[in-house]
Enzyme design. Sequence first.
Site, PDB file in Angstrom:
ATOM      1  N   GLY A  85       0.726  -1.334   0.049  1.00 54.09           N
ATOM      2  CA  GLY A  85       0.153   0.036  -0.135  1.00 54.09           C
ATOM      3  C   GLY A  85       0.948   1.203   0.173  1.00 54.09           C
ATOM      4  O   GLY A  85       0.439   2.373  -0.694  1.00 54.09           O
TER       5      GLY A  85
ATOM      6  N   ASP B 282      -3.700   1.708  11.275  1.00 57.20           N
ATOM      7  CA  ASP B 282      -5.183   1.255  11.764  1.00 57.20           C
ATOM      8  C   ASP B 282      -4.831   0.960  13.141  1.00 57.20           C
ATOM      9  O   ASP B 282      -4.763   1.632  14.006  1.00 57.20           O
ATOM     10  CB  ASP B 282      -5.692   0.280  10.799  1.00 57.20           C
ATOM     11  CG  ASP B 282      -7.294   0.001  11.067  1.00 57.20           C
ATOM     12  OD1 ASP B 282      -7.750   0.701  11.769  1.00 57.20           O
ATOM     13  OD2 ASP B 282      -7.428  -1.252  10.904  1.00 57.20           O
TER      14      ASP B 282
ATOM     15  N   GLU C 173       4.234   5.141   4.960  1.00 51.99           N
ATOM     16  CA  GLU C 173       3.182   3.909   4.986  1.00 51.99           C
ATOM     17  C   GLU C 173       1.825   4.481   4.483  1.00 51.99           C
ATOM     18  O   GLU C 173       1.891   6.068   4.371  1.00 51.99           O
ATOM     19  CB  GLU C 173       2.875   3.581   6.590  1.00 51.99           C
ATOM     20  CG  GLU C 173       1.877   2.625   6.923  1.00 51.99           C
ATOM     21  CD  GLU C 173       1.957   1.154   6.210  1.00 51.99           C
ATOM     22  OE1 GLU C 173       1.818   1.082   5.175  1.00 51.99           O
ATOM     23  OE2 GLU C 173       1.829   0.356   7.094  1.00 51.99           O
ATOM     24  N   ASP C 174       1.167   3.730   4.029  1.00 54.99           N
ATOM     25  CA  ASP C 174      -0.294   4.310   3.587  1.00 54.99           C
ATOM     26  C   ASP C 174      -1.312   4.770   4.689  1.00 54.99           C
ATOM     27  O   ASP C 174      -1.844   5.823   4.618  1.00 54.99           O
ATOM     28  CB  ASP C 174      -1.028   3.274   2.483  1.00 54.99           C
ATOM     29  CG  ASP C 174      -0.919   1.795   3.133  1.00 54.99           C
ATOM     30  OD1 ASP C 174      -0.596   1.495   4.364  1.00 54.99           O
ATOM     31  OD2 ASP C 174      -1.517   1.059   2.443  1.00 54.99           O
TER      32      ASP C 174
ATOM     33  N   LYS D 126      -5.989   6.295  11.549  1.00 52.13           N
ATOM     34  CA  LYS D 126      -7.455   6.049  11.955  1.00 52.13           C
ATOM     35  C   LYS D 126      -7.083   5.831  13.430  1.00 52.13           C
ATOM     36  O   LYS D 126      -7.169   4.883  14.301  1.00 52.13           O
ATOM     37  CB  LYS D 126      -8.105   4.928  11.473  1.00 52.13           C
ATOM     38  CG  LYS D 126      -8.486   4.560  10.267  1.00 52.13           C
ATOM     39  CD  LYS D 126      -9.390   3.390   9.955  1.00 52.13           C
ATOM     40  CE  LYS D 126      -9.400   3.013   8.389  1.00 52.13           C
ATOM     41  NZ  LYS D 126      -9.910   1.774   8.018  1.00 52.13           N
TER      42      LYS D 126
ATOM     43  N   PHE E   3     -13.819   2.156   6.279  1.00 51.78           N
ATOM     44  CA  PHE E   3     -12.695   1.556   5.339  1.00 51.78           C
ATOM     45  C   PHE E   3     -12.508   2.334   3.916  1.00 51.78           C
ATOM     46  O   PHE E   3     -13.539   2.753   3.196  1.00 51.78           O
ATOM     47  CB  PHE E   3     -13.426   0.374   5.034  1.00 51.78           C
ATOM     48  CG  PHE E   3     -12.408  -0.865   4.283  1.00 51.78           C
ATOM     49  CD1 PHE E   3     -11.543  -1.347   5.126  1.00 51.78           C
ATOM     50  CD2 PHE E   3     -12.532  -0.927   3.149  1.00 51.78           C
ATOM     51  CE1 PHE E   3     -10.623  -2.371   4.578  1.00 51.78           C
ATOM     52  CE2 PHE E   3     -11.785  -1.627   2.444  1.00 51.78           C
ATOM     53  CZ  PHE E   3     -10.888  -2.443   3.348  1.00 51.78           C
ATOM     54  N   VAL E   4     -11.234   2.662   3.710  1.00 55.32           N
ATOM     55  CA  VAL E   4     -11.004   3.414   2.675  1.00 55.32           C
ATOM     56  C   VAL E   4      -9.936   2.624   1.442  1.00 55.32           C
ATOM     57  O   VAL E   4      -9.586   1.508   1.996  1.00 55.32           O
ATOM     58  CB  VAL E   4     -10.226   4.713   3.030  1.00 55.32           C
ATOM     59  CG1 VAL E   4     -10.935   5.618   3.767  1.00 55.32           C
ATOM     60  CG2 VAL E   4      -8.871   4.317   3.583  1.00 55.32           C
TER      61      VAL E   4
ATOM     62  N   ARG F 181      -5.897  -0.287  -5.875  1.00 54.10           N
ATOM     63  CA  ARG F 181      -4.911   0.484  -5.730  1.00 54.10           C
ATOM     64  C   ARG F 181      -4.370   1.589  -6.453  1.00 54.10           C
ATOM     65  O   ARG F 181      -3.884   2.420  -6.167  1.00 54.10           O
ATOM     66  CB  ARG F 181      -3.822  -0.652  -5.447  1.00 54.10           C
ATOM     67  CG  ARG F 181      -3.788  -1.554  -4.503  1.00 54.10           C
ATOM     68  CD  ARG F 181      -2.503  -2.228  -4.251  1.00 54.10           C
ATOM     69  NE  ARG F 181      -2.391  -3.341  -3.506  1.00 54.10           N
ATOM     70  CZ  ARG F 181      -2.461  -3.561  -2.078  1.00 54.10           C
ATOM     71  NH1 ARG F 181      -2.260  -2.457  -1.420  1.00 54.10           N
ATOM     72  NH2 ARG F 181      -2.307  -4.764  -1.434  1.00 54.10           N
TER      73      ARG F 181
ATOM     74  N   ASP G 118      -5.738  -1.010  -0.907  1.00 52.69           N
ATOM     75  CA  ASP G 118      -6.480  -2.082  -1.516  1.00 52.69           C
ATOM     76  C   ASP G 118      -7.987  -2.171  -0.994  1.00 52.69           C
ATOM     77  O   ASP G 118      -8.056  -2.180   0.223  1.00 52.69           O
ATOM     78  CB  ASP G 118      -5.872  -3.173  -1.880  1.00 52.69           C
ATOM     79  CG  ASP G 118      -5.627  -3.998  -0.552  1.00 52.69           C
ATOM     80  OD1 ASP G 118      -5.100  -3.391   0.428  1.00 52.69           O
ATOM     81  OD2 ASP G 118      -5.870  -5.291  -0.502  1.00 52.69           O
TER      82      ASP G 118
HETATM   83  P1  IMP Z   1      -2.791  -2.258  11.180  1.00 50.87           P
HETATM   84  O1  IMP Z   1      -1.630  -3.264  11.511  1.00 50.87           O
HETATM   85  O2  IMP Z   1      -4.166  -2.556  11.912  1.00 50.87           O
HETATM   86  O3  IMP Z   1      -2.171  -0.715  11.774  1.00 50.87           O
HETATM   87  O4  IMP Z   1      -2.979  -2.295   9.690  1.00 50.87           O
HETATM   88  C1  IMP Z   1      -2.250  -1.559   8.677  1.00 50.87           C
HETATM   89  C2  IMP Z   1      -2.685  -2.160   7.271  1.00 50.87           C
HETATM   90  O5  IMP Z   1      -4.028  -2.447   7.196  1.00 50.87           O
HETATM   91  C3  IMP Z   1      -2.336  -0.820   6.447  1.00 50.87           C
HETATM   92  O6  IMP Z   1      -1.157  -0.821   5.879  1.00 50.87           O
HETATM   93  C4  IMP Z   1      -3.363  -1.358   5.270  1.00 50.87           C
HETATM   94  O7  IMP Z   1      -2.480  -2.267   4.506  1.00 50.87           O
HETATM   95  C5  IMP Z   1      -4.531  -2.039   5.912  1.00 50.87           C
HETATM   96  N1  IMP Z   1      -5.661  -1.199   6.375  1.00 50.87           N
HETATM   97  C6  IMP Z   1      -5.865  -0.544   7.214  1.00 50.87           C
HETATM   98  N2  IMP Z   1      -7.104   0.366   7.147  1.00 50.87           N
HETATM   99  C7  IMP Z   1      -7.352   0.091   5.997  1.00 50.87           C
HETATM  100  C8  IMP Z   1      -8.424   0.583   5.139  1.00 50.87           C
HETATM  101  O8  IMP Z   1      -9.335   1.415   5.548  1.00 50.87           O
HETATM  102  N3  IMP Z   1      -8.647   0.163   3.977  1.00 50.87           N
HETATM  103  C9  IMP Z   1      -7.676  -0.844   3.359  1.00 50.87           C
HETATM  104  N4  IMP Z   1      -6.508  -1.465   3.957  1.00 50.87           N
HETATM  105  C10 IMP Z   1      -6.659  -0.997   5.368  1.00 50.87           C
HETATM  106 MG    MG Z   2       0.251  -0.618   4.646  1.00 47.49          MG
END
Ligand code: IMP
Ligand code: MG
Length: 175
Positions: free
Chosen positions: A40, A103, A99-100, A131, A152-153, A165, A159
């Site tokens: 991402g 979450d 990073e994209d 988020k 959810f984006v 993407r 993706d």
């Molecule tokens: P985390 O480990 O929960 O912080 O997850 C991070 C990863 O989950 C990000 O790098 C994304 O690849 C994916 N992710 C988190 N939120 C979203 C969303 O809203 N849409 C799509 N992918 C997401």
């Molecule tokens: Mg990511």
Amino acid sequence: MGDEILYNEEQIHTRVNELAVEVISDYPQIPLFLLGVLNGGVTILADFGRALWRNGKTDSTVDTIGISSYRYGQHSSRDPKIVKDLKLSVHNRDVLVVEDIVDAGYSMEKLLALLKVRGAASVEVLSLLSKKERREVDVPIKYIGFEIPDKFVFGYGIDVEEMERTRPYIAYRND
Ligand code: IMP
Ligand code: MG
């Protein structure tokens, strides 16, 4: 109903440029090691790296790391896996993780621990989106493009089950 634009191309471009100016003032004369998180982070990595250059910072190294968070629907994995390692050493380097979206924070927590073990001189994080209300582990993100609500984006590298993407803006499904 349907897809709604959360941030359009111009809004993203403007914000990425602002972040580049801010980062440049924080790293005067310090070569940066930009570490993009696959898959991402590819889009923001490419745009942010060039924004640095356009604003005069031409001393960056670029590498990538692949982390799979094995998301089931909208739930984050608590045990993300490194699926592609870096090519370069981060030892004694000033690393900026690009990073994209952050979450729950587990992917970033895992990556920051790895970079510490490998002896990076400094590590900061830039994430286009955050988020905060979904955070389960506290990870320091110095540079945030946009703090977003719990939606959810997708698009701009992010993706929906490996699709969407290449969409040049950030959207969410309004249903
Ligand atoms: P985390 O480990 O929960 O912080 O997850 C991070 C990863 O989950 C990000 O790098 C994304 O690849 C994916 N992710 C988190 N939120 C979203 C969303 O809203 N849409 C799509 N992918 C997401
Ligand atoms: Mg990511």
